[in-house]
Design an enzyme around this catalytic site. Sequence first.
Site, short mmCIF file in Angstrom:
data_model
loop_
_atom_site.label_atom_id
_atom_site.label_comp_id
_atom_site.label_asym_id
_atom_site.label_seq_id
_atom_site.Cartn_x
_atom_site.Cartn_y
_atom_site.Cartn_z
N ARG A 142 0.85 -1.20 0.00
CA ARG A 142 0.00 0.00 0.00
C ARG A 142 0.89 1.25 0.00
O ARG A 142 1.69 1.43 0.91
CB ARG A 142 -0.92 0.00 1.23
CG ARG A 142 -2.19 -0.79 1.01
CD ARG A 142 -3.04 -0.87 2.26
NE ARG A 142 -3.41 0.43 2.81
CZ ARG A 142 -4.31 0.60 3.77
NH1 ARG A 142 -4.94 -0.46 4.25
NH2 ARG A 142 -4.60 1.79 4.24
N ARG A 154 -1.47 11.04 7.80
CA ARG A 154 -2.76 10.35 7.97
C ARG A 154 -3.25 10.47 9.42
O ARG A 154 -4.43 10.66 9.66
CB ARG A 154 -2.62 8.86 7.60
CG ARG A 154 -2.50 8.65 6.11
CD ARG A 154 -1.97 7.27 5.78
NE ARG A 154 -2.88 6.21 6.16
CZ ARG A 154 -2.52 4.93 6.22
NH1 ARG A 154 -1.28 4.57 5.94
NH2 ARG A 154 -3.40 4.02 6.55
P1 B4P Z 1 -5.77 -1.82 10.83
O1 B4P Z 1 -6.03 -0.72 11.77
O2 B4P Z 1 -6.64 -3.00 10.88
O3 B4P Z 1 -5.68 -1.02 9.46
P2 B4P Z 1 -6.86 -0.46 8.55
O4 B4P Z 1 -8.20 -0.91 8.98
O5 B4P Z 1 -6.44 -0.84 7.20
O6 B4P Z 1 -6.87 1.12 8.75
P3 B4P Z 1 -6.44 2.30 7.79
O7 B4P Z 1 -6.95 3.52 8.46
O8 B4P Z 1 -4.96 2.18 7.56
O9 B4P Z 1 -7.03 2.15 6.34
P4 B4P Z 1 -8.35 2.48 5.54
O10 B4P Z 1 -8.32 1.41 4.54
O11 B4P Z 1 -9.57 2.60 6.38
O12 B4P Z 1 -4.33 -2.52 11.03
C1 B4P Z 1 -3.10 -1.89 10.85
C2 B4P Z 1 -1.93 -2.85 11.18
O13 B4P Z 1 -1.85 -3.07 12.59
C3 B4P Z 1 -2.06 -4.23 10.55
O14 B4P Z 1 -0.84 -4.58 9.98
C4 B4P Z 1 -2.39 -5.18 11.70
O15 B4P Z 1 -1.83 -6.45 11.56
C5 B4P Z 1 -1.76 -4.47 12.88
N1 B4P Z 1 -2.50 -4.70 14.13
C6 B4P Z 1 -3.85 -4.68 14.29
N2 B4P Z 1 -4.18 -4.93 15.58
C7 B4P Z 1 -2.98 -5.10 16.26
C8 B4P Z 1 -2.64 -5.35 17.63
N3 B4P Z 1 -3.58 -5.51 18.57
N4 B4P Z 1 -1.34 -5.44 17.96
C9 B4P Z 1 -0.38 -5.29 17.02
N5 B4P Z 1 -0.63 -5.05 15.71
C10 B4P Z 1 -1.93 -4.94 15.33
O16 B4P Z 1 -8.12 3.92 4.86
C11 B4P Z 1 -7.12 4.18 3.90
C12 B4P Z 1 -7.33 5.57 3.24
O17 B4P Z 1 -8.58 5.59 2.48
C13 B4P Z 1 -7.48 6.77 4.17
O18 B4P Z 1 -6.23 7.30 4.58
C14 B4P Z 1 -8.29 7.76 3.28
O19 B4P Z 1 -7.47 8.41 2.36
C15 B4P Z 1 -9.24 6.86 2.52
N6 B4P Z 1 -10.56 6.71 3.19
C16 B4P Z 1 -11.05 5.52 3.70
N7 B4P Z 1 -12.27 5.73 4.25
C17 B4P Z 1 -12.56 7.07 4.10
C18 B4P Z 1 -13.66 7.89 4.48
N8 B4P Z 1 -14.72 7.40 5.13
N9 B4P Z 1 -13.62 9.22 4.17
C19 B4P Z 1 -12.58 9.73 3.50
N10 B4P Z 1 -11.49 9.00 3.12
C20 B4P Z 1 -11.48 7.68 3.41
#
Ligand code: B4P
Length: 203
Positions: A142, A154
Site C-alpha cells: 500500500r 494520515r
Molecule cells: P488496521 O487498523 O486493521 O488497518 P486499517 O483498517 O487498514 O486502517 P487504515 O486507516 O490504515 O485504512 P483504511 O483502509 O480505512 O491494522 C493496521 C496494522 O496493525 C495491521 O498490519 C495489523 O496487523 C496491525 N494490528 C492490528 N491490531 C494489532 C494489535 N492488537 N497489535 C499489534 N498489531 C496490530 O483507509 C485508507 C485511506 O482511504 C485513508 O487514509 C483515506 O485516504 C481513505 N478513506 C477511507 N475511508 C474514508 C472515508 N470514510 N472518508 C474519507 N477518506 C477515506
Amino acid sequence: MLNLVLFGPPGAGKGTQSEKLIKEYNLIHLSTGDLLRSQIAAGTELGLRAKQLMDQGLLVPDEVVIGMIDYKLRENQPAAASETPTVGGFIFDGFPRTVPQAEALDHLLAQYDTKITTMVALVVDDEELIRRLLKRGETSGRPDDQNEELIRRRVMEYNNKTKPVADYYGQQDKYVAIDGIGDIDTIFEAICSEIKRADVGAE
Ligand code: B4P
C-alpha cells in the site's frame, strides 16, 4: 440488526478486528478503504481521483464515500420489506470519518428503519500506530503505508477531521472506547462485551 461503527486512527486494528466480528455476528463488512482500493484496482475515474488523495494521506471527499455506502446499503437490503433479513447487520470500518459522513449515515439508515447500535473506538497512541503501519508497509504494497511522513499526515488528518466524530456518537450515548494495544483476541473479547452491553441496552 446490529449496526456497529468500528472507529480509530489508521493502524488501530479496525480491519483486523472487523474480520473477526463479521464471522462472530454474521455482519456485512463495509470498509470505505477497501471499497476505494477496489475502485483504484479497477482503474475507474473515481478510483483515479481517490488515489491522488489517498497517496498523500488525505481523506477523499465526503460525497464520494457517502455515495459508495449508500450504494452498498441498497445492494444489501432484503428485496421485500416482509423478507427476513439474512444478515445480522453491518459493520462500518473506516466510515464515518467526518461529522458530515456521520450525519449522512444516520439519515441513510433511517430510510431502512434502522440505526447505529454503538460505536466502538480502538485507542492506540501515535508512535504505536506508526510502528504498525510501517511494518505492514513492508508487505502490503500500500503506497500510503510506505513512509513515516505520510503515515504521520494520515494520523494528523485523523486528529483534525475524524476525532470529532467520537463526540457526535457520544452525544447519542453510543460511544465506547477500548484499549487497542495488546493481544488481538483480548481486544476482540472486549469489543464483544461492549456489543453485548449495547445490545441489551437497546432492547
Ligand atoms: P488496521 O487498523 O486493521 O488497518 P486499517 O483498517 O487498514 O486502517 P487504515 O486507516 O490504515 O485504512 P483504511 O483502509 O480505512 O491494522 C493496521 C496494522 O496493525 C495491521 O498490519 C495489523 O496487523 C496491525 N494490528 C492490528 N491490531 C494489532 C494489535 N492488537 N497489535 C499489534 N498489531 C496490530 O483507509 C485508507 C485511506 O482511504 C485513508 O487514509 C483515506 O485516504 C481513505 N478513506 C477511507 N475511508 C474514508 C472515508 N470514510 N472518508 C474519507 N477518506 C477515506
